[in-house]
Motif scaffolding. Structure first.
Motif, mmCIF file in Angstrom:
data_model
loop_
_atom_site.group_PDB
_atom_site.id
_atom_site.type_symbol
_atom_site.label_atom_id
_atom_site.label_comp_id
_atom_site.label_asym_id
_atom_site.label_seq_id
_atom_site.Cartn_x
_atom_site.Cartn_y
_atom_site.Cartn_z
ATOM 1 N N GLN A 199 29.644 41.866 26.731
ATOM 2 C CA GLN A 199 29.093 40.806 25.881
ATOM 3 C C GLN A 199 28.827 39.545 26.703
ATOM 4 O OE1 GLN A 199 32.252 40.660 22.967
ATOM 5 N NE2 GLN A 199 31.051 41.801 21.466
ATOM 6 N N GLY A 200 29.768 39.199 27.574
ATOM 7 C CA GLY A 200 29.610 38.001 28.394
ATOM 8 C C GLY A 200 28.428 38.094 29.326
ATOM 9 N N VAL A 201 28.270 39.235 29.981
ATOM 10 C CA VAL A 201 27.148 39.434 30.909
ATOM 11 C C VAL A 201 25.819 39.318 30.175
ATOM 12 C CG1 VAL A 201 25.986 41.125 32.382
ATOM 13 C CG2 VAL A 201 28.468 40.818 32.546
ATOM 14 N N GLU A 236 29.859 36.905 37.880
ATOM 15 C CA GLU A 236 30.574 37.488 39.025
ATOM 16 C C GLU A 236 32.079 37.471 38.715
ATOM 17 O OE1 GLU A 236 31.455 36.673 43.730
ATOM 18 O OE2 GLU A 236 29.442 36.290 42.949
ATOM 19 N N ILE A 237 32.690 38.672 38.680
ATOM 20 C CA ILE A 237 34.129 38.782 38.414
ATOM 21 C C ILE A 237 34.873 38.547 39.722
ATOM 22 C CG2 ILE A 237 35.978 40.325 37.659
ATOM 23 C CD1 ILE A 237 33.917 41.776 35.939
ATOM 24 N N GLU A 265 38.992 33.603 31.593
ATOM 25 C CA GLU A 265 38.617 32.319 32.186
ATOM 26 C C GLU A 265 37.181 32.398 32.689
ATOM 27 O OE1 GLU A 265 40.080 29.496 32.154
ATOM 28 O OE2 GLU A 265 42.089 30.108 31.475
ATOM 29 N N GLN A 266 36.476 31.244 32.661
ATOM 30 C CA GLN A 266 35.120 31.177 33.205
ATOM 31 C C GLN A 266 34.921 29.852 33.918
ATOM 32 O OE1 GLN A 266 33.062 30.849 29.056
ATOM 33 N NE2 GLN A 266 31.712 29.740 30.481
ATOM 34 N N VAL A 323 28.203 32.453 37.292
ATOM 35 C CA VAL A 323 29.355 32.022 36.495
ATOM 36 C C VAL A 323 30.514 32.941 36.879
ATOM 37 C CG1 VAL A 323 30.319 31.727 34.186
ATOM 38 C CG2 VAL A 323 27.901 31.211 34.617
ATOM 39 N N TYR A 324 31.579 32.369 37.402
ATOM 40 C CA TYR A 324 32.701 33.151 37.915
ATOM 41 C C TYR A 324 33.695 33.453 36.791
ATOM 42 C CZ TYR A 324 30.661 31.698 42.322
ATOM 43 O OH TYR A 324 29.789 31.494 43.360
ATOM 44 N N LEU A 325 34.114 34.727 36.743
ATOM 45 C CA LEU A 325 34.942 35.180 35.629
ATOM 46 C C LEU A 325 36.283 35.736 36.089
ATOM 47 C CD1 LEU A 325 32.197 37.204 33.707
ATOM 48 C CD2 LEU A 325 32.732 34.761 33.494
#
Length: 293
Positions: A60-62, A73-74, A90-91, A105-107
């Motif tokens: 969903q986030g992607v 990007e995880i 967290e983001q 956006v780092y996850l």
């Protein structure tokens, strides 16, 4: 006109002015070209708002980031018991931050699998201590079974999914564990172990911890690396007063489900009720909890 041409082509001072003029034009073109390139490359004036994807699944986030022309990007994963598997916890950048299109956006996401935890050695602990220790690590106590032991509520074994559980084994976090505690009852004269209805590992453990030894073992069907799945349906002797210490106890085991009259319940073990006509002389032994007060 010829004099002007001669001035710029032959005269030293004229050549200098000509070259300077050409240099200024080249520099101006380079500056204009660079600014134009930077404008298009950085998409100056085109901005995006970072959506809130914390609490959503990875997919969903992607998808939400793609709609905003952003990339995901995880960078790390954690294990949180109160969060769903694969949930974004967290983001960075934070929601509502204004960024350029295409920004990453780092996850940080919750693990997609259950963490495995090493089971501590609680053998010879009191029931109360073992329960507190195991629950503090996240395990659940499914129930308490009772086996032959001179001390009531002394932990003599563990089970997981109806199989003997060895200390230091890793099992999924928050798993349900069965504690096997001493019943505090023994044959006053002989301390004789009665193991009918117990699984192979538990029966062997009880006999080995008594004054007797394991004799011949017979399986109704040959085991193939799965002895722990067998249950004792007969032992010899069952209960006699002539057996000396260090004498063998023979066992018969089966994988076939036995009649309910053969398999002992935790309450029967606790009350030392055996099948057949044998009646043991029993004595209650002091609760092991008294030693830990």
């Amino acid at each position: 006109m010829s004099n002007k041409k001669k001035f710029f082509n032959s005269n030293y001072f004229g050549l200098a002015i000509k070259n300077l003029f050409i240099s200024i034009i080249i520099i101006a073109l380079l500056v204009v070209g660079s600014l134009t390139f930077i404008h298009f490359y950085t998409q100056h004036g085109s901005m995006r708002t970072v959506p809130k994807i914390k609490g959503k699944s990875i997919s969903q986030g992607v998808e939400l980031l793609k709609k905003s022309d952003l990339r995901a990007e995880i960078i790390d994963s954690v294990y949180l018991r109160d969060r769903a598997f694969g949930e974004i916890v967290e983001q960075n950048p934070a929601p509502s931050t204004i960024v350029k299109p295409g920004r990453k956006v780092y996850l940080i996401v919750n693990s997609t699998t259950v963490k495995k935890v090493k089971v501590p050695n609680v053998i010879d602990m009191s029931l109360r201590q073992a329960e507190a220790y195991l629950t503090s690590l996240g395990f659940q106590i499914e129930r308490v079974d009772y086996g032959t032991s001179a001390y009531r509520n002394l932990i003599i074994g563990l089970k997981y999914k109806n199989q003997t559980l060895e200390p230091e084994t890793k099992i999924p976090d928050q798993s349900k564990i069965v504690l096997v505690a001493g019943n505090g009852l023994q044959n006053e004269r002989y301390g004789f172990p009665y193991v009918v209805g117990l699984d192979y590992n538990t029966a062997i453990l009880i006999i080995q911890s008594s004054k007797y030894i394991v004799g011949n073992i017979q399986f109704d069907t040959p085991p193939v690396g799965d002895k722990k799945k067998y249950t004792v349906y007969k032992q010899n002797p069952a209960l006699v007063d002539s057996l000396q210490e260090n004498q063998p106890i023979d066992l018969w085991l089966t994988k076939t489900t036995q009649p309910s009259s053969t398999i002992r319940s935790a309450e029967e073990i606790k009350n030392n009720k055996y099948n057949g006509n044998f009646q043991t002389e029993k004595t209650e032994v002091e609760d092991i909890e008294e030693f830990f007060k």
